[in-house]
Design a protein around this motif. Structure first.
Motif, PDB file in Angstrom:
ATOM      1  N   ILE A  38      -8.877   1.896  -1.066  1.00  0.00           N
ATOM      2  CA  ILE A  38      -7.712   1.012  -1.111  1.00  0.00           C
ATOM      3  C   ILE A  38      -6.484   1.887  -0.901  1.00  0.00           C
ATOM      4  CG2 ILE A  38      -6.378  -0.633  -2.495  1.00  0.00           C
ATOM      5  CD1 ILE A  38      -8.836  -1.270  -4.091  1.00  0.00           C
ATOM      6  N   CYS A  39      -5.608   1.434   0.014  1.00  0.00           N
ATOM      7  CA  CYS A  39      -4.407   2.190   0.349  1.00  0.00           C
ATOM      8  C   CYS A  39      -3.224   1.271  -0.016  1.00  0.00           C
ATOM      9  CB  CYS A  39      -4.470   2.478   1.850  1.00  0.00           C
ATOM     10  SG  CYS A  39      -3.122   3.361   2.586  1.00  0.00           S
ATOM     11  N   HIS A  40      -2.066   1.848  -0.299  1.00  0.00           N
ATOM     12  CA  HIS A  40      -0.917   1.000  -0.659  1.00  0.00           C
ATOM     13  C   HIS A  40      -0.604  -0.023   0.433  1.00  0.00           C
ATOM     14  CE1 HIS A  40       0.406   2.440  -4.542  1.00  0.00           C
ATOM     15  NE2 HIS A  40      -0.017   3.637  -4.164  1.00  0.00           N
ATOM     16  N   THR A  41      -0.901   0.332   1.688  1.00  0.00           N
ATOM     17  CA  THR A  41      -0.631  -0.594   2.790  1.00  0.00           C
ATOM     18  C   THR A  41      -1.399  -1.909   2.631  1.00  0.00           C
ATOM     19  OG1 THR A  41      -0.317   1.332   4.178  1.00  0.00           O
ATOM     20  CG2 THR A  41      -0.584  -0.748   5.322  1.00  0.00           C
ATOM     21  N   ASP A  42      -2.602  -1.840   2.059  1.00  0.00           N
ATOM     22  CA  ASP A  42      -3.366  -3.074   1.830  1.00  0.00           C
ATOM     23  C   ASP A  42      -2.606  -3.992   0.876  1.00  0.00           C
ATOM     24  OD1 ASP A  42      -5.859  -2.403   3.278  1.00  0.00           O
ATOM     25  OD2 ASP A  42      -6.051  -0.846   1.754  1.00  0.00           O
ATOM     26  N   GLY A  59      -8.278  -3.987   4.198  1.00  0.00           N
ATOM     27  CA  GLY A  59      -9.187  -2.839   4.098  1.00  0.00           C
ATOM     28  C   GLY A  59      -9.177  -2.056   5.394  1.00  0.00           C
ATOM     29  N   HIS A  60      -8.745  -0.778   5.317  1.00  0.00           N
ATOM     30  CA  HIS A  60      -8.644  -0.004   6.553  1.00  0.00           C
ATOM     31  C   HIS A  60      -9.083   1.445   6.367  1.00  0.00           C
ATOM     32  CE1 HIS A  60      -4.803   0.590   4.503  1.00  0.00           C
ATOM     33  NE2 HIS A  60      -4.620   1.687   5.219  1.00  0.00           N
ATOM     34  N   GLU A  61      -9.959   1.654   5.385  1.00  0.00           N
ATOM     35  CA  GLU A  61     -10.539   2.994   5.209  1.00  0.00           C
ATOM     36  C   GLU A  61     -12.044   2.832   5.012  1.00  0.00           C
ATOM     37  OE1 GLU A  61      -6.907   5.590   3.200  1.00  0.00           O
ATOM     38  OE2 GLU A  61      -8.458   4.807   1.877  1.00  0.00           O
ATOM     39  N   GLY A  62     -12.678   2.197   5.974  1.00  0.00           N
ATOM     40  CA  GLY A  62     -14.096   1.877   5.815  1.00  0.00           C
ATOM     41  C   GLY A  62     -15.015   2.986   6.315  1.00  0.00           C
ATOM     42  N   ALA A 166      -9.821   8.287   6.767  1.00  0.00           N
ATOM     43  CA  ALA A 166      -9.397   7.296   7.759  1.00  0.00           C
ATOM     44  C   ALA A 166      -7.890   7.100   7.784  1.00  0.00           C
ATOM     45  CB  ALA A 166     -10.080   5.959   7.473  1.00  0.00           C
ATOM     46  N   CYS A 167      -7.237   7.232   6.619  1.00  0.00           N
ATOM     47  CA  CYS A 167      -5.796   6.937   6.583  1.00  0.00           C
ATOM     48  C   CYS A 167      -5.029   7.877   5.658  1.00  0.00           C
ATOM     49  CB  CYS A 167      -5.565   5.477   6.180  1.00  0.00           C
ATOM     50  SG  CYS A 167      -3.822   5.017   6.197  1.00  0.00           S
ATOM     51  N   GLY A 168      -5.233   7.747   4.338  1.00  0.00           N
ATOM     52  CA  GLY A 168      -4.368   8.457   3.386  1.00  0.00           C
ATOM     53  C   GLY A 168      -4.439   9.970   3.508  1.00  0.00           C
TER      54      GLY A 168
HETATM   55 ZN   LIG Z   1      -3.446   3.366   4.811  1.00  0.00          ZN
END
Ligand SMILES: [Zn+2]
Ligand SMILES: [Zn+2]
Length: 364
Positions: A38-42, A59-62, A166-168
């Motif tokens: 879970i990222c703050h962007t979600d 959800g964007h870090e799968g 994937a993101c953070g």
């Molecule tokens: Zn993110």
């Protein structure tokens, strides 16, 4: 096929519901999701009207395993394990320059969360749901991901620890390596020690920076920052930030992920001549900075923003995996796992600062 997904509606808790997922189209794959960070962007997308149409599956870090390939996908095979990074078209000038975070269509994929033809692979009771968030929508048992977003992962790597590549983690490490290009002689300040900031600190240690100054308002985060490589820490809830940075002799590089103007101004003012500051935090809408422009000009400083640390995931994530394998990216220090069903508890714990990087496990 029927899948389970966490459906986000504005300012309501996530609800895990049955939804319909279409099969993969050309250049897409179907992934059985193992874990998703879970990222703050979600949470911003759900609760702060950043433009993502709701209801949506976020959800964007799968991380997961490919179970079906769409037409024309040749780089991957069924059964391979992948991390799903952010969406990009692969064809525009930024994509051609290996800077996919600045893709001409980035907002379509990552904010409006749709394919370029406007469609979504997810529906419920005959009604389309927003379902291509960062080209994946991975708060679900299965996701349709664009093949362009995928990076192959070894079977031995623990899924929960790999999600934030994937993101953070990519953002924080990329800001230090790709944007600031930190070197051993540098004194770098990292402002805000969540996942992104702590990844920046780990990357600064890998780069061998002489001094790594961690700034946060939570003592626990500063302890973690020290354990991960910070050489000095500043608790800006307890002390005047500008004065503390001056006492420490200033900085050659600064990385902000707080998005707070007063913090960014203090960081900027602490820079040596030719110092560079890069911003990666989401600010309040309309936030602005007050800078002495003559000082900016005469000191040769620079200030710029970054998305996803300017990383091309297909080159950068394998590099981060190498760091992890060498023990230089101890992601187990920042990750807390939750069963998928506890998505609301996980989000609340992150917002309250009780955990750093909550990761949902879809499979047990
Ligand atoms: Zn993110
Ligand atoms: Zn593009």
């Amino acid at each position: 096929m029927k899948i389970r997904a966490a459906v986000a509606r504005a300012r309501e808790p996530f609800r895990i519901e049955e939804v319909e997922l279409d099969g993969p189209r050309a250049d897409e794959v179907l992934v059985e999701v193992e874990a998703c960070g879970i990222c703050h962007t979600d949470l911003s997308a759900k609760d702060h009207d950043y433009g993502t149409p709701l209801p949506a599956v976020l959800g964007h870090e799968g991380v997961g395993r490919i179970v079906a390939l769409g037409e024309g996908v040749t780089r991957f095979a069924v059964g391979e394990r992948v991390v799903m990074s952010f969406g990009a078209c692969g064809r525009c000038p930024s994509c051609a320059a290996e800077l996919p975070a600045y893709c001409r269509h980035a907002r379509d994929f990552n904010l409006f969360a749709r394919r370029l033809d406007g469609s979504s692979p997810i529906s419920q009771a005959g009604r389309s749901l927003t379902g291509h968030f960062f080209g994946q929508s991975a708060f679900a048992s299965h996701a349709i991901a664009a093949a362009h977003n995928l990076v192959r992962l070894g079977d031995d790597l623990p899924a929960p620890l790999m999600t934030s590549l994937a993101c953070g983690v990519q953002t924080g490490a990329g800001a230090v390596v790709n944007v600031l290009q930190a070197e051993p002689h540098d004194a770098i300040g990292v402002f805000g020690c969540g996942t992104v900031g702590l990844a920046a600190i780990m990357a600064a240690r890998v780069a061998g920076c002489a001094r790594i100054v961690a700034v946060d308002v939570r003592a626990g985060r500063l302890e973690t920052a020290r354990a991960l490589g910070a050489t000095e820490v500043v608790d800006s809830a307890q002390t005047d930030l500008a004065a503390a940075l001056k006492r420490l002799g200033g900085l050659t590089l600064a990385f902000d992920n707080t998005g707070r103007p007063e913090v960014i101004e203090a960081a900027y003012n602490a820079l040596h001549p030719r110092g560079r500051i890069v911003l990666a935090g989401l600010s309040a809408r309309g936030a602005s900075l007050t800078l002495d422009l003559n000082r900016l000009m005469a000191s040769g400083r620079s200030l710029r923003g970054t998305i996803e640390g300017d990383a091309d995931p297909r080159a950068f994530i394998p590099r981060l995996v190498d760091w992890y394998r060498r023990g230089e990216l101890p992601l187990e220090r920042i990750v807390t796992t939750y069963p998928f069903e506890q998505i609301n508890e996980a989000a609340a714990d992150m917002l309250a600062g009780r955990v750093i990087k909550p990761v949902l496990r879809m499979s047990t």
